[in-house]
Design an enzyme around this catalytic site. Structure first.
Site, PDB file in Angstrom:
ATOM      1  CG  HIS A  14       0.458   0.521  -2.064  1.00  0.00           C
ATOM      2  ND1 HIS A  14      -0.414   1.395  -2.651  1.00  0.00           N
ATOM      3  CD2 HIS A  14       0.452   0.842  -0.746  1.00  0.00           C
ATOM      4  CE1 HIS A  14      -0.930   2.206  -1.728  1.00  0.00           C
ATOM      5  NE2 HIS A  14      -0.412   1.893  -0.563  1.00  0.00           N
ATOM      6  NE  ARG A  58       2.027  -0.861   3.216  1.00  0.00           N
ATOM      7  CZ  ARG A  58       2.250  -0.984   4.524  1.00  0.00           C
ATOM      8  NH1 ARG A  58       3.259  -1.723   4.937  1.00  0.00           N
ATOM      9  NH2 ARG A  58       1.482  -0.388   5.415  1.00  0.00           N
ATOM     10  NE  ARG A  93      14.007  -1.667   1.613  1.00  0.00           N
ATOM     11  CZ  ARG A  93      12.880  -1.234   1.042  1.00  0.00           C
ATOM     12  NH1 ARG A  93      12.923  -0.317   0.079  1.00  0.00           N
ATOM     13  NH2 ARG A  93      11.705  -1.680   1.424  1.00  0.00           N
TER      14      ARG A  93
END
Ligand SMILES: Cc1cc2nc3c(=O)[nH]c(=O)nc-3n(C[C@H](O)[C@H](O)[C@H](O)COP(=O)(O)O)c2cc1C
Length: 404
Positions: A302, A305, A336
């Site tokens: 997640h 999170r 990323r």
């Protein structure tokens, strides 16, 4: 050996980014969107989007995991015809990444969910609409008829499952992602610190946070209220949920700590499309998802999170690949760079998803911002494939990597 017609390569020209809106010209990588989004969004909203949980152990580990692998390249191979197109669960996509489901995107940008969906559709990559979104799923299905997936949290009461599944199918979605790493609400201390809650509570602090971000206040909040009315949680079940700003309404999350694999099997019986389980992080759970009839799994914590200290998905990818059977194996959390995508694919992933940077991109530049983010990652993958010495993603193999 074939002789190629001459294909000139141009380096970065001084005006290479002149076609971009001014706000996007300085954004050279996905990481650059974060600082720009911080300058754009009010503090509580940026804090919700950027935040992890507790001490951010997992958030940091997600990024570190990609650095723990280094490439072994092959040189002097003809990579002039390289392609990053890929087939996933029978669908063709133009790149091996998609946009992860994120709640509240319509607070980050005007029509945020539609902005993300349209940019993904135009680029030929999947976009997963969150079950915690503020745009009716029927509207998003129209914006992304081929690339739209829907993500649901399993309603706590089995009676509500059927209504949701029917609604998603009727809207035309063909892929349902069920997120399973939310047995209870996470300890997001960060949200408390920045003054974020759902619904947001109007008051002097929220007003001030908005006033110091006038571009967002006018371009996103005021425009949304004027043109679309007060946003509500639209897609948590068969009907409409609570508004996003309210002095008194309490959002019912519903109990989910009793849910079991049988609930997933119940969804499998009702949902005729492709079923993906998101939020598994162990080979044992990948196997269970397969036994429950899933067509794919997304290894995910997640984005750091939920449970702080959870292992990064990249670390369990190889063991998951060994047991995935015929399922598609996907991954998110911390992707990323083009090199991150290639590392995940080399270790056994069929596809990856990117979360926060896409939402930052929507906040900073709307649909053009998301298109720019997608383009940056595609360009990196294209360049990295050449430097690595592969022409197709199918060539990627663990032998391309060495532990750092
Ligand atoms: C603001 C925000 C909201 C999110 N909301 C959801 C959600 O509604 N459903 C879900 O399955 N995952 C949700 N996630 C998790 C993402 O789908 C994804 O797993 C995560 O963002 C990937 O990590 P990354 O942000 O490092 O790329 C959310 C993540 C963020 C940052």
């Amino acid at each position: 050996m074939t002789t190629q017609p001459s294909r000139p390569q141009f380096g970065p020209a001084p005006n290479a980014r002149a076609h971009l809106p001014r706000r996007l010209r300085g954004i050279l990588s996905l990481n650059d969107f974060e600082a720009a989004a911080r300058r754009t969004l009010p503090r509580p909203i940026f804090g919700y989007l950027q935040g992890g949980v507790e001490d951010n152990v997992t958030l940091q580990a997600n990024h570190a995991a990609f650095r723990q692998w280094l490439f072994r390249t092959s040189v002097l191979v003809d990579v002039s015809g390289r392609s990053q197109a890929t087939t996933l669960m029978g669908e063709r996509y133009r790149a091996p990444f998609g946009i992860a489901p994120m709640g509240l995107c319509a607070l980050f940008a005007f029509e945020g969910d539609l902005v993300l969906a349209r940019a993904a559709e135009a680029a030929g990559i999947p976009f997963v609409l969150s079950g915690a979104s503020l745009t009716r799923l029927e509207d998003v299905a129209r914006a992304a008829p081929t690339c739209g997936w829907f993500q649901a949290y399993i309603p706590g009461e089995p009676a509500h499952i059927e209504g949701l599944v029917q609604r998603v199918a009727q809207a035309g979605f063909r892929t349902l992602v069920v997120t399973v790493d939310t047995a209870t609400l996470a300890n997001r201390e960060n949200n408390v610190r920045v003054g974020f809650s759902t619904p947001l509570r109007p008051g002097p602090r929220l007003a001030w946070d908005g006033l110091v971000r006038p571009r967002w206040l006018v371009g996103t909040l005021a425009r949304t209220l004027l043109e679309r009315g007060m946003p509500h949680f639209e897609n948590a079940g068969a009907g409409r949920g609570v508004p996003i700003i309210s002095r008194s309404v309490v959002r019912q999350f519903g109990l989910r700590d009793h849910l079991q694999w049988e609930h997933l099997a119940l969804i499998r019986r009702q949902w005729k499309g492709r079923l993906v389980v998101k939020g598994v992080i162990s080979a044992a759970d990948v196997e269970r998802a397969g036994q429950a009839g899933a067509d794919g799994v997304i290894l995910s914590n997640h984005g750091g999170r939920q449970l702080d200290g959870t292992v990064p998905p990249l670390r369990v990818l190889q063991e998951a690949a060994r047991v995935k059977g015929g399922m598609a194996l996907m991954l998110d959390s911390g992707v990323r760079r083009g090199t991150d995508v290639l590392k995940a694919l080399a270790l056994g992933a069929d596809h990856v998803f990117v979360g926060r940077p896409m939402a930052y991109a929507a906040a900073v530049g709307g649909q053009a911002g998301v298109a720019h983010a997608i383009g940056l990652l595609q360009d990196e993958i294209h360049r990295d494939m050449a430097l690595l010495g592969v022409s197709s993603l199918a060539e990627l193999h663990p032998a391309h990597l060495i532990p750092a």
